[in-house]
Write an enzyme that holds these catalytic residues in place. Structure first.
Site, PDB file in Angstrom:
ATOM      1  CG  HIS A 170      31.917 -38.878   3.256  1.00  0.00           C
ATOM      2  ND1 HIS A 170      31.403 -38.646   1.998  1.00  0.00           N
ATOM      3  CD2 HIS A 170      33.056 -38.138   3.340  1.00  0.00           C
ATOM      4  CE1 HIS A 170      32.210 -37.815   1.352  1.00  0.00           C
ATOM      5  NE2 HIS A 170      33.226 -37.495   2.139  1.00  0.00           N
TER       6      HIS A 170
ATOM      7  CG  HIS B 290      25.824 -36.708   6.128  1.00  0.00           C
ATOM      8  ND1 HIS B 290      24.894 -36.769   5.118  1.00  0.00           N
ATOM      9  CD2 HIS B 290      27.029 -36.931   5.529  1.00  0.00           C
ATOM     10  CE1 HIS B 290      25.493 -37.020   3.978  1.00  0.00           C
ATOM     11  NE2 HIS B 290      26.796 -37.120   4.189  1.00  0.00           N
TER      12      HIS B 290
END
Length: 234
Positions: free
Chosen positions: A141, A195
């Site tokens: 992303h 993340h």
């Protein structure tokens, strides 16, 4: 402009150290912006760029396509294919990652999944209903959102800096700015909700490679490069 992205990502990530992130619509992986826009992020970037490039008058179409092709090639190498598994999956495996396929709820079979001819990509792992785990998972992303944004900013800046009122108000300009705004917001949400720090940093580092090579070094310092791929213009 480029500094917006590391600064935003750092502040979003650092906020989770000071405050516990609250569950929101954007903390859900299946929010509509994620599954409809980010999942197909490069397609949206391509469509909006094509709309922008089609209205330009001082840019040769072939050179505009070449610049897009270079950006696309880097996206492909990192996330889709790099003479086999993409760079993200290669990094994952090199750092000890593998795909765990659970055939029985109480048994995990790890024997098949680290040999090159078998499941060495995250896509294959998902198709086998396995868990891609254990290695360093570069944030796709962060990579896509930042890479796409830097590409679009580099191409739209001449219009924003030197364009006429007509060019400023053209629907293509608004479309690019709208997509850039969405990509920035989704980057911030990734920084807050998804993340680890290390995964986001490596995603960010990977995202600036093509931009630095092409726009910061190639176009600025080498006339031969400018002659081939041109420069972003009005």
């Amino acid at each position: 402009i480029a500094a917006i992205y590391p600064i935003s990502l750092f502040l979003a990530s650092f906020s989770t150290v000071l405050f516990t992130p609250q569950s929101t619509y954007f903390s859900q992986k299946r929010n509509i912006f994620n599954i409809f826009f980010v999942k197909y992020g490069w397609l949206w970037t391509t469509l909006i760029y094509a709309y922008h490039a089609a209205r330009l008058r001082r840019t040769r179409p072939l050179q505009a396509v070449l610049r897009w092709a270079l950006a696309t090639a880097w996206w492909v190498l990192v996330t889709q294919w790099c003479f086999g598994p993409p760079l993200t999956d290669r990094m994952f495996i090199l750092t000890g990652g593998l795909c765990e396929v659970v055939k029985d709820p109480n048994v995990v079979d790890k024997s098949r999944l680290t040999t090159p001819e078998l499941l060495v990509t995250s896509t294959d792992c998902k198709l086998a209903k396995g868990n891609w785990k254990g290695g360093h998972d570069l944030s796709g992303h962060v990579f896509m959102l930042t890479h796409a944004s830097l590409f679009l900013w580099s191409e739209i800046m001449p219009t924003l800096q030197m364009g006429s009122a007509k060019q400023w108000t053209h629907s293509a300009t608004w479309a690019v700015v709208a997509l850039l705004s969405l990509w920035w917001w989704m980057l911030v949400m990734t920084g807050v909700h998804f993340h680890t720090w290390r995964e986001k940093i490596t995603g960010l580092l990977a995202s600036v490679v093509q931009w630095i090579v092409v726009y910061m070094v190639g176009i600025r310092l080498f006339p031969q490069v400018r002659a081939i791929i041109g420069v972003p213009s009005l």
